[in-house]
Scaffold this active site. Structure first.
Site, PDB file in Angstrom:
ATOM      1  N   ARG A 158      -2.737  -7.430 -10.069  1.00 35.65           N
ATOM      2  CA  ARG A 158      -1.623  -6.840  -9.322  1.00 35.65           C
ATOM      3  C   ARG A 158      -1.937  -5.367  -9.057  1.00 35.65           C
ATOM      4  O   ARG A 158      -2.881  -4.816  -9.635  1.00 35.65           O
ATOM      5  CB  ARG A 158      -0.310  -6.976 -10.074  1.00 35.65           C
ATOM      6  N   GLY A 159      -1.117  -4.734  -8.198  1.00 36.77           N
ATOM      7  CA  GLY A 159      -1.377  -3.363  -7.781  1.00 36.77           C
ATOM      8  C   GLY A 159      -2.073  -3.441  -6.427  1.00 36.77           C
ATOM      9  O   GLY A 159      -3.053  -4.180  -6.272  1.00 36.77           O
ATOM     10  N   ALA A 160      -1.561  -2.670  -5.456  1.00 35.38           N
ATOM     11  CA  ALA A 160      -2.023  -2.806  -4.076  1.00 35.38           C
ATOM     12  C   ALA A 160      -3.546  -2.735  -3.935  1.00 35.38           C
ATOM     13  O   ALA A 160      -4.163  -3.667  -3.398  1.00 35.38           O
ATOM     14  CB  ALA A 160      -1.329  -1.768  -3.206  1.00 35.38           C
ATOM     15  N   GLN A 202       6.454  -2.475 -17.092  1.00 36.27           N
ATOM     16  CA  GLN A 202       5.055  -2.144 -16.774  1.00 36.27           C
ATOM     17  C   GLN A 202       4.553  -0.987 -17.637  1.00 36.27           C
ATOM     18  O   GLN A 202       3.356  -0.892 -17.898  1.00 36.27           O
ATOM     19  CB  GLN A 202       4.908  -1.767 -15.285  1.00 36.27           C
ATOM     20  N   ASP A 241       4.755   4.321  -4.045  1.00 36.27           N
ATOM     21  CA  ASP A 241       4.458   3.144  -3.233  1.00 36.27           C
ATOM     22  C   ASP A 241       4.391   3.481  -1.760  1.00 36.27           C
ATOM     23  O   ASP A 241       3.691   2.831  -0.999  1.00 36.27           O
ATOM     24  CB  ASP A 241       5.528   2.078  -3.461  1.00 36.27           C
ATOM     25  N   ASN A 282       9.116   5.047  -5.193  1.00 34.70           N
ATOM     26  CA  ASN A 282       8.337   4.554  -6.343  1.00 34.70           C
ATOM     27  C   ASN A 282       9.256   3.690  -7.194  1.00 34.70           C
ATOM     28  O   ASN A 282      10.449   3.548  -6.913  1.00 34.70           O
ATOM     29  CB  ASN A 282       7.766   5.742  -7.143  1.00 34.70           C
TER      30      ASN A 282
END
Lengths: 359, 359
Positions: free
Chosen positions: A57-59, A209, A250, A260
């Protein structure tokens, strides 16, 4: 690309082993922080499942995994004629695009591989040469993200003094990227430079997270870290233990307003009340200059079950209403600086944003 | 004392049924919000266990339960001669005092029953008459707390306009007291007055008293309520949905500085940043005038497992350090008013505190 990180004991979140017939190794983030499990992805289906199930995960990390996913997916057609090779490519790209249809970086990475394929075919390359070009492009995307993280870390570390306490929220760490992450890149770089710091980590409800990923990354790298509940940040600040707050973002508007993880705006207000500088660390690709301010950023609502059922156990009456915004927007006026790979934007004004993003 | 609350469908948290040979009925708070279980306490051991295992919690509620516990405990010696009756009394009081040795209200209630016993014996009463006097004193403690809660509710409701949104933190509700609670007494009174309100409830990590207890109390009484994670309070304020914040307090210094559940100080700062009045609702007994300011209030540290193991499941690496303060102190300067049974202290100054507390 496959060398281990020598500065620290932390494992690479994404690693491609070998050449076009190689395989991808991912950390299964859903098993953290209890188990460190590596997934060896030797077919595209395993990579699709890893993206779908948030094992990666994470762009930036999703984009990188998908790019290597195409390389692995093409192995099935490696010795086929061009027509069949090309049809397999379309199939693999379409298949991976369906793994997480809302992830912008997934499409961005697949588009880059499509352009690479087209250019290589155009210039008369063989299927084997095209396969090589796809791997080279995936490695370029991976390495480019690594360099961006390292540059953010270097610029951010200049803002930190030895002995500083730093508060962070959510996970803007290596797990979400090729390497050092964004906010955590600053902490990792301080460590590389021998600058002693202490990191306070908001657990970041509802999905934790901070506890699950950020605390794990800091423990892995042996950076002194203290986990707190989100509602303890004000007390830790009052005790004089925080010298700077650094979070990721984000999406950032042209005036510097930053979206964010939910809770970031509150932390920025608390920092202001205690005279502590609040920084955003994010790559230039996070800026969306089509948005003049943060007002235009839609705030996604998430499933109430995340709050009512906490960690798999019911902790609130089912009849209660729930508000579960995924993000909030921190106004530019609360941000002391935005740390990018091109330098720190400070003060955060539309002019300074334009200068750094365009420059 | 045993009549149901007719204004609402909410069950009494503590109910004594019958005379000296009667029994105590408690809500088992450890089973909330998933199950509403009443415990019928027909012997002192059951009451001791309920206090020990936090089935009944909240300072006033513990005191009331212990007072009735003495009455139930004396049933075993009801027809015994005075010497035996008195020795049983000492035994019961000592036994109950061991159920939760840090609960101040427990000792306060037991001391009141000791004084009642001594006075009744002094005036030549029989054992049966002394037993009656103990029940009367327990009922007085219970009723007195009920009146205090109702008065706090009435004074607080004057601060609220129809249509207001109110944010609260932790549980300062009926479950902790005889009846209406302190902060929640304001909401319950608004409802009784037909004043429409909407309550936002911080879940209140780590122990989730907001989700488990406050949300449950509001749902029981059909007061519109929305549960949020602690880190969402700033966003809800920014959206203009909060007109007042009201929390309870555990201890209040002579200048009005108020110790309460961790996170209260942060909420008070966020309220100030949004121009929203922040109120404390607490009985006069909460004031400790021996403390000039909140600086002198020690902050208890709780077990890291509450944060690392979330709700019974590990959600952070075991190696991470944890900071888990039980309380924080909100400076008087952030408090718009302290709502007591004798009226609202506002502005919160040492002079106004002294006037209301002594008055």
């Amino acid at each position: 690309m496959t060398t281990a990180n020598l500065e620290t004991a932390a494992p690479d979140p994404i690693r491609f082993v070998g050449q076009t017939d190689g395989h991808l190794v991912l950390i299964d983030q859903t098993k953290l922080p209890v188990e460190l499990i590596h997934i060896e992805c030797r077919d595209v289906e395993t990579i699709w499942e890893a993206i779908k199930m948030l094992r990666v995960r994470g762009a930036p990390a999703i984009g990188i995994a998908a790019a290597y996913g195409v390389v692995v997916g093409m192995q099935a057609a490696a010795d086929k004629p061009m027509a069949e090779f090309e049809s397999r490519f379309d199939e693999v790209v379409e298949y991976l695009a369906g793994s997480r249809p809302t992830a912008v970086n997934l499409f961005w990475a697949l588009d880059r591989l499509k352009a690479t394929f087209a250019a290589a075919k155009e210039s008369g390359k063989t299927t084997a040469e095209i396969h090589d070009a796809l791997l080279a492009e995936a490695r370029f995307i991976h390495e480019d993200d690594r360099q961006v993280c390292r540059a953010i870390g270097r610029h951010g570390a200049e803002l930190i003094e030895p002995g500083n306490g730093i508060l962070t929220h959510c996970n803007a760490g290596g797990l979400a990227t090729a390497d050092y992450g964004t906010a955590l890149a600053v902490m990792f770089t301080c460590q590389d430079q021998g600058k002693e710091i202490h990191v306070f980590v908001d657990e970041t409800r509802p999905l934790l997270q901070g506890s699950r990923l950020t605390a794990w990354e800091l423990v892995q790298r042996k950076i002194p870290a203290t986990l707190i509940c989100d509602n303890m940040a004000a007390q830790v600040m009052k005790e004089g233990r925080i010298n700077a707050v650094i979070t990721g973002a984000d999406r950032i508007a042209a005036n510097g307003d930053s979206a964010n993880k939910i809770g970031t705006y509150g932390v920025a207000l608390l920092a202001k009340a205690h005279g502590i500088p609040f920084y955003i660390a994010a790559p230039i690709s996070t800026f969306d200059l089509s948005l003049p301010t943060g007002e235009g950023i839609p705030i996604e609502q998430r499933d109430p079950v995340e709050i009512i059922h906490g960690m798999g156990k019911q902790t609130a009456p089912s009849e209660v209403q729930v508000y579960n915004p995924a993000f909030d927007v921190t106004p530019a006026g609360l941000i002391a600086g935005i740390i990018t790979e091109k330098g720190v934007i400070s003060p955060v004004t539309p002019e300074n944003v334009a200068k750094v993003v365009a420059g």
